[in-house]
Design a protein around this motif. Structure first.
Motif, short mmCIF file in Angstrom:
data_model
loop_
_atom_site.label_atom_id
_atom_site.label_comp_id
_atom_site.label_asym_id
_atom_site.label_seq_id
_atom_site.Cartn_x
_atom_site.Cartn_y
_atom_site.Cartn_z
N GLU A 90 44.63 42.49 31.26
CA GLU A 90 45.81 41.70 31.55
C GLU A 90 46.69 42.49 32.52
OE1 GLU A 90 49.01 40.61 28.52
OE2 GLU A 90 47.69 38.85 28.46
N TRP A 91 46.96 41.90 33.68
CA TRP A 91 47.75 42.56 34.72
C TRP A 91 48.98 41.73 35.05
CZ3 TRP A 91 43.81 43.91 39.22
CH2 TRP A 91 42.84 44.82 38.72
N GLN A 92 49.99 42.42 35.57
CA GLN A 92 51.13 41.73 36.17
C GLN A 92 50.84 41.54 37.65
OE1 GLN A 92 54.11 40.62 34.63
NE2 GLN A 92 54.41 39.59 36.61
N LEU A 93 50.66 40.31 38.08
CA LEU A 93 50.37 39.99 39.48
C LEU A 93 51.56 39.22 40.05
CD1 LEU A 93 46.64 38.80 39.28
CD2 LEU A 93 47.50 41.06 39.91
N ARG A 94 52.40 39.95 40.78
CA ARG A 94 53.59 39.36 41.39
C ARG A 94 54.39 38.53 40.38
NH1 ARG A 94 49.64 39.55 45.09
NH2 ARG A 94 48.84 37.50 44.58
N ASP A 95 54.25 37.22 40.41
CA ASP A 95 55.12 36.36 39.62
C ASP A 95 54.51 35.92 38.29
OD1 ASP A 95 53.14 34.87 40.76
OD2 ASP A 95 54.41 33.18 41.32
N ARG A 96 53.39 36.53 37.86
CA ARG A 96 52.76 36.06 36.64
C ARG A 96 51.95 37.16 35.99
NH1 ARG A 96 49.09 35.47 40.56
NH2 ARG A 96 46.87 35.21 40.06
N VAL A 97 51.68 36.96 34.71
CA VAL A 97 50.73 37.81 34.00
C VAL A 97 49.39 37.08 34.01
CG1 VAL A 97 50.11 38.83 31.78
CG2 VAL A 97 52.49 38.83 32.54
N ALA A 98 48.32 37.79 34.38
CA ALA A 98 47.01 37.15 34.50
C ALA A 98 45.95 38.01 33.83
CB ALA A 98 46.66 36.94 35.97
N LEU A 99 44.93 37.34 33.32
CA LEU A 99 43.74 38.01 32.81
C LEU A 99 42.79 38.20 33.99
CD1 LEU A 99 42.41 39.08 30.21
CD2 LEU A 99 41.28 36.85 30.00
N VAL A 100 42.49 39.45 34.32
CA VAL A 100 41.77 39.77 35.55
C VAL A 100 40.40 40.37 35.23
CG1 VAL A 100 41.79 41.10 37.70
CG2 VAL A 100 43.94 40.19 36.76
N PRO A 101 39.30 39.67 35.56
CA PRO A 101 37.98 40.28 35.46
C PRO A 101 37.72 41.14 36.70
CG PRO A 101 37.79 37.93 35.97
CD PRO A 101 39.24 38.26 35.97
N PHE A 102 37.00 42.24 36.51
CA PHE A 102 36.70 43.10 37.65
C PHE A 102 35.46 43.94 37.36
CE2 PHE A 102 39.60 45.48 34.91
CZ PHE A 102 39.05 46.75 34.85
N PHE A 103 34.88 44.49 38.44
CA PHE A 103 33.78 45.43 38.34
C PHE A 103 34.34 46.85 38.47
CE2 PHE A 103 31.88 41.62 40.34
CZ PHE A 103 30.86 41.35 39.44
N ASP A 104 33.89 47.73 37.61
CA ASP A 104 34.26 49.14 37.68
C ASP A 104 33.14 49.87 38.41
OD1 ASP A 104 35.10 51.73 37.31
OD2 ASP A 104 34.96 51.73 35.13
N ILE A 105 33.40 50.23 39.67
CA ILE A 105 32.36 50.80 40.53
C ILE A 105 32.85 52.13 41.10
CG2 ILE A 105 30.95 50.47 42.60
CD1 ILE A 105 30.28 48.46 40.44
#
Length: 218
Positions: free
Chosen positions: A173-188
C-alpha cells in the motif's frame, strides 16, 4: 540457436499477430485504484505518444531483457525503472521506430540489428499524459551496451523467467499523490518495477509463448 529459443520465438511471433491478452493482463499489475484509465482508441490529440522497446536476447543459455533505471530529473518518472523508450518524433515515422531510436540513444542497441517481432497493446499513462506503444524485438546476441549517463543511471539485464518467479512479485500500500493505492510490483535486483512498465510486462508474460517457455525449462 538453442532449439527451445527457436520454438519460443516462432510462437511469440504468432502470439503477437493474434488477439493479445490486452487490458485484463495489463491491469493485473496496475495500482488499484488507477485513475485516468482510458481506452487507447479514445485518446485525443492532446495526448502525447511514445514508444518503448521490450528487447529479448540470448545470454548464458537463457533469454534476457534489459531495463533501465532512469536518472533523477524534474519529471514524474524520475528515478524509476523502465523499458528503453521515449517520445515520438516526426522523423521516426511510427512508434516502433521511436522505440528503436530511443533504445539506440539510451543503451546503444543498433536498430538495424533488431528483429521486430510485433507489438503489445498500447497503454495510457495518466501521470505523464503519454499513450505508449510497446514493441517487442529480438537480437541474436548480447548487445555491447553503452548507456547514456545523462538519461540512464543503471542498466539491469534480467532473465525473462525471473519475472515469472512468484518470489519476485510483491504488493504494498503506497501513497500516490492524491490517493492511497495497492501497488503490485516486481522486485528485481533491489529495484522496484511498477506502474506502466510492470503493466506492459504483465501483458507480455501472459502470452502463451512465455508460459510455454517456463514449462520447457522447468
Amino acid at each position: 540457436m538453442d532449439p527451445t529459443h527457436s520454438s519460443f520465438l516462432a510462437q511469440l511471433r504468432a502470439d503477437l499477430q493474434g488477439p493479445l491478452p490486452g487490458r485484463p493482463a495489463q491491469n493485473r499489475m496496475a495500482p488499484r485504484p488507477r485513475p485516468g484509465d482510458i481506452i487507447p482508441e479514445q485518446a485525443g490529440a492532446h495526448v502525447r505518444r511514445g514508444g518503448v522497446l521490450l528487447l529479448l536476447y540470448p545470454r548464458e543459455g537463457q533469454i534476457y531483457l534489459p531495463l533501465i533505471l532512469r536518472q533523477t530529473y524534474d519529471g514524474v518518472h524520475s528515478g524509476q525503472v523502465g523499458l528503453p523508450g521515449g517520445g515520438y518524433e516526426e522523423a521516426d515515422g511510427d512508434l516502433t521506430q521511436t522505440a528503436l531510436r530511443e533504445a539506440h540513444e539510451e543503451i546503444g542497441v543498433p536498430p538495424e540489428e533488431v528483429e521486430v517481432l510485433g507489438r503489445l497493446s498500447p497503454l495510457y499513462i495518466h501521470a505523464s499524459n503519454f499513450l505508449v506503444q510497446p514493441t517487442v524485438g529480438w537480437i541474436g546476441y548480447r548487445p555491447a551496451f553503452h548507456i547514456d549517463p545523462y538519461e540512464v543511471a543503471r542498466l539491469l539485464e534480467v532473465p525473462l523467467l525471473t519475472f515469472l518467479d512468484p518470489s519476485r512479485l510483491r504488493q504494498e500500500e503506497w501513497q500516490l499523490r492524491d490517493r492511497v493505492a495497492l501497488v503490485p510490483f516486481f522486485d528485481i535486483e533491489g529495484q522496484t518495477v511498477w506502474g506502466a512498465t510492470a503493466m506492459i510486462l504483465g501483458e507480455f508474460l501472459a502470452l502463451p509463448a512465455v508460459q510455454a517457455l517456463k514449462q520447457a525449462v522447468n
